[in-house]
Motif scaffolding. Structure first.
Motif, PDB file in Angstrom:
ATOM      1  N   ASP A  31      61.857  33.730  50.508  1.00  0.00           N
ATOM      2  CA  ASP A  31      60.995  33.515  49.349  1.00  0.00           C
ATOM      3  C   ASP A  31      59.595  33.090  49.835  1.00  0.00           C
ATOM      4  N   LEU A  32      58.684  34.048  49.845  1.00  0.00           N
ATOM      5  CA  LEU A  32      57.355  33.771  50.400  1.00  0.00           C
ATOM      6  C   LEU A  32      56.554  32.820  49.519  1.00  0.00           C
ATOM      7  N   LEU A  52      47.083  22.179  60.908  1.00  0.00           N
ATOM      8  CA  LEU A  52      48.505  22.344  60.597  1.00  0.00           C
ATOM      9  C   LEU A  52      49.056  23.498  61.427  1.00  0.00           C
ATOM     10  N   MET A  53      49.964  23.161  62.343  1.00  0.00           N
ATOM     11  CA  MET A  53      50.643  24.203  63.103  1.00  0.00           C
ATOM     12  C   MET A  53      51.949  24.558  62.410  1.00  0.00           C
ATOM     13  N   ALA A  54      52.118  25.836  62.099  1.00  0.00           N
ATOM     14  CA  ALA A  54      53.413  26.301  61.605  1.00  0.00           C
ATOM     15  C   ALA A  54      54.256  26.657  62.824  1.00  0.00           C
ATOM     16  N   VAL A  68      56.661  35.155  58.207  1.00  0.00           N
ATOM     17  CA  VAL A  68      56.432  33.723  58.003  1.00  0.00           C
ATOM     18  C   VAL A  68      55.057  33.322  58.530  1.00  0.00           C
ATOM     19  N   ALA A  69      54.702  33.796  59.729  1.00  0.00           N
ATOM     20  CA  ALA A  69      53.412  33.426  60.312  1.00  0.00           C
ATOM     21  C   ALA A  69      52.271  33.891  59.414  1.00  0.00           C
ATOM     22  N   GLN A  70      52.342  35.136  58.960  1.00  0.00           N
ATOM     23  CA  GLN A  70      51.264  35.666  58.113  1.00  0.00           C
ATOM     24  C   GLN A  70      51.129  34.859  56.828  1.00  0.00           C
ATOM     25  N   THR A  71      52.253  34.549  56.206  1.00  0.00           N
ATOM     26  CA  THR A  71      52.215  33.803  54.943  1.00  0.00           C
ATOM     27  C   THR A  71      51.736  32.372  55.169  1.00  0.00           C
ATOM     28  N   ALA A  72      52.215  31.751  56.229  1.00  0.00           N
ATOM     29  CA  ALA A  72      51.813  30.364  56.514  1.00  0.00           C
ATOM     30  C   ALA A  72      50.306  30.290  56.770  1.00  0.00           C
ATOM     31  N   LEU A  73      49.777  31.263  57.518  1.00  0.00           N
ATOM     32  CA  LEU A  73      48.338  31.247  57.823  1.00  0.00           C
ATOM     33  C   LEU A  73      47.516  31.435  56.546  1.00  0.00           C
ATOM     34  N   PRO A 390      69.579  42.051  57.302  1.00  0.00           N
ATOM     35  CA  PRO A 390      68.158  42.316  57.129  1.00  0.00           C
ATOM     36  C   PRO A 390      67.481  41.145  56.405  1.00  0.00           C
ATOM     37  N   ARG A 391      66.229  40.864  56.800  1.00  0.00           N
ATOM     38  CA  ARG A 391      65.440  39.848  56.099  1.00  0.00           C
ATOM     39  C   ARG A 391      64.639  40.561  55.021  1.00  0.00           C
ATOM     40  N   VAL A 392      64.833  40.158  53.786  1.00  0.00           N
ATOM     41  CA  VAL A 392      64.142  40.803  52.674  1.00  0.00           C
ATOM     42  C   VAL A 392      63.172  39.792  52.079  1.00  0.00           C
ATOM     43  N   ALA A 393      61.888  40.133  52.104  1.00  0.00           N
ATOM     44  CA  ALA A 393      60.890  39.209  51.562  1.00  0.00           C
ATOM     45  C   ALA A 393      60.842  39.311  50.052  1.00  0.00           C
ATOM     46  N   VAL A 394      60.780  38.166  49.377  1.00  0.00           N
ATOM     47  CA  VAL A 394      60.722  38.107  47.916  1.00  0.00           C
ATOM     48  C   VAL A 394      59.460  37.357  47.543  1.00  0.00           C
ATOM     49  N   MET A 395      58.737  37.837  46.555  1.00  0.00           N
ATOM     50  CA  MET A 395      57.529  37.129  46.098  1.00  0.00           C
ATOM     51  C   MET A 395      57.773  36.426  44.781  1.00  0.00           C
TER      52      MET A 395
END
Ligand SMILES: *Cc1c(COP(=O)(O)O)cnc(C)c1O
Length: 395
Positions: A31-32, A52-54, A68-73, A390-395
């Motif tokens: 869940d992004l 803040l380091m993720a 995760v990295a893209q969303t956290a940034l 599989p990892r499925v991204a959800v918005m």
């Protein structure tokens, strides 16, 4: 990417088959929006002068490192932390330009080459390692310096040089060609414990080490000490950056830290019912007959097992959610499948979604629930899901 509605679907059969991903027997949903929320919450907790380091090591604690990295940034993180060189390269290959600190040890020629080439930033834990880095960079005619992060051991007894030797260590690194000190850091061993004694001791030792470094005329520009627990507990531990792992994934390092911040779990684990049937009283279920039906039961077979990362030690102990209700898992969990007692929800259909970790309606099953049942920590639970899911991204 799925919409929230699809992601939150509690499993009505009709909705399922319209989406290609439903052909999956089992999957992990990320869940992004929850991830972004958690990062923003943490951002608000720390000062604007603190970075803040993720921490996205171990494939972002099983959540999928690049996403995760893209969303956290995007949500307010400005550094990334990984454990290994290949983890750093994966992020660079995905086009991520943020500074990346390798928290683990690196020594070999290949690693040093890759660090320089991909602009990763190594941790330097010992004088010997500093010499190896400097000499290796010299031997490949490296024309400039690479930023390095000095690791002090203030009481974790893992990586780092004993903090009492901080002055000499930092002086050595500063004197070596091709190395430029980017930070001096340490790691807390017991920040999640309710008893702060050891944490305070480590904090004092860190302070003393920094004072020692300053006494010899070196001003370390960048200091960091806190993991998630340290970040949630005490502003005095924040310094110039906090290194946050578990909290960005929406899990609390300790129950008593819940009041500090509102976090939402990012990961859900789901699978589909592959067969339903009725068994009579006295029928054995799964390998070893660890469960014998005490009466006639309606059962459901689900397409997920220990090879996907559902711990076999949860056999006959765990519950799952289906149609918004908790039901019991029965018999031994097998490699690819497990079995449920659905007698109380008998109309469940083949193809319906079962939530192993996550939420359906008002019911929730958290990684902490599994961790408590298994006498381990939520970190190990979320890292345990295999790549077969599989990892499925959800918005
Ligand atoms: C893994 C790690 C972190 C993050 O720890 P969490 O408890 O998950 O926040 C921070 N610093 C170092 C050095 C680590 O290895």
């Amino acid at each position: 990417m799925l919409s929230r509605e699809q992601g939150n679907d509690v499993g009505s059969h009709q909705n399922c088959d319209t989406y290609a991903w439903f052909s999956q027997r089992a999957w992990v949903e990320i869940d992004l929006e929850a991830l972004s929320h958690n990062v923003q919450q943490l951002r608000q907790l720390i000062s604007e002068h603190t970075d803040l380091m993720a921490v996205v090591k171990a494939d972002a604690y099983g959540h999928g490192a690049v996403t995760v990295a893209q969303t956290a940034l995007k949500s307010g993180a400005n550094w990334l932390g990984v454990a290994t060189v290949p983890e750093g390269i994966e992020l660079r290959e995905a086009g991520i330009n943020a500074p990346i600190l390798i928290l683990g040890a690196t020594h070999t020629l290949e690693q040093i080459h890759a660090i320089a080439h991909w602009k990763l930033q190594p941790t330097i834990c010992s004088p010997k390692q500093a010499l190896v880095f400097s000499e290796t960079l010299g031997s490949i005619d490296y024309s400039s310096s690479i930023p390095v992060h000095i690791k002090l051991d203030t009481g974790m007894s893992r990586l780092g040089t004993n903090c009492e030797l901080a002055g000499n260590f930092v002086q050595l690194v500063q004197s070596l060609p091709h190395l430029e000190i980017a930070s001096v850091y340490s790691h807390l061993a017991t920040a999640d414990s309710a008893d702060p004694t050891v944490m305070h001791l480590q904090h004092q030792r860190y302070e003393r080490a920094i004072a020692q470094i300053k006494e010899i005329g070196i001003e370390p520009s960048y200091l960091h000490l806190a993991n998630s627990a340290g970040t949630l507990r005490d502003q005095n531990l924040h310094y110039d950056m906090v290194r946050v792992g578990i909290a960005i994934y929406g899990l609390y390092p300790a129950t008593y830290l819940r009041e500090k911040i509102d976090l939402r779990p990012v990961l859900q684990v789901k699978a589909r019912v592959t067969q339903v049937k009725t068994i009579s009283e006295g029928t054995g279920v799964s390998y070893g007959y660890q469960f014998i039906a005490p009466r006639e039961l309606r059962i459901a077979v689900v397409g997920i097992g220990y090879a996907d990362g559902v711990p076999r030690n949860l056999s006959n102990k765990m519950q799952v959610l289906v149609r918004g209700k908790r039901v019991e898992q029965i018999g031994a969990i097998t490699m690819d499948q497990l079995i449920l007692d659905i007698t109380d929800v008998p109309h469940i259909q083949e193809g319906e979604i079962v939530t192993l970790l996550g939420q359906q309606g008002k019911e929730k099953i958290s990684a902490d629930e599994w961790a408590n049942q298994l006498n381990t920590i939520s970190w190990e639970i979320v890292c345990g899901f295999k790549h077969r899911l599989p990892r499925v991204a959800v918005m």
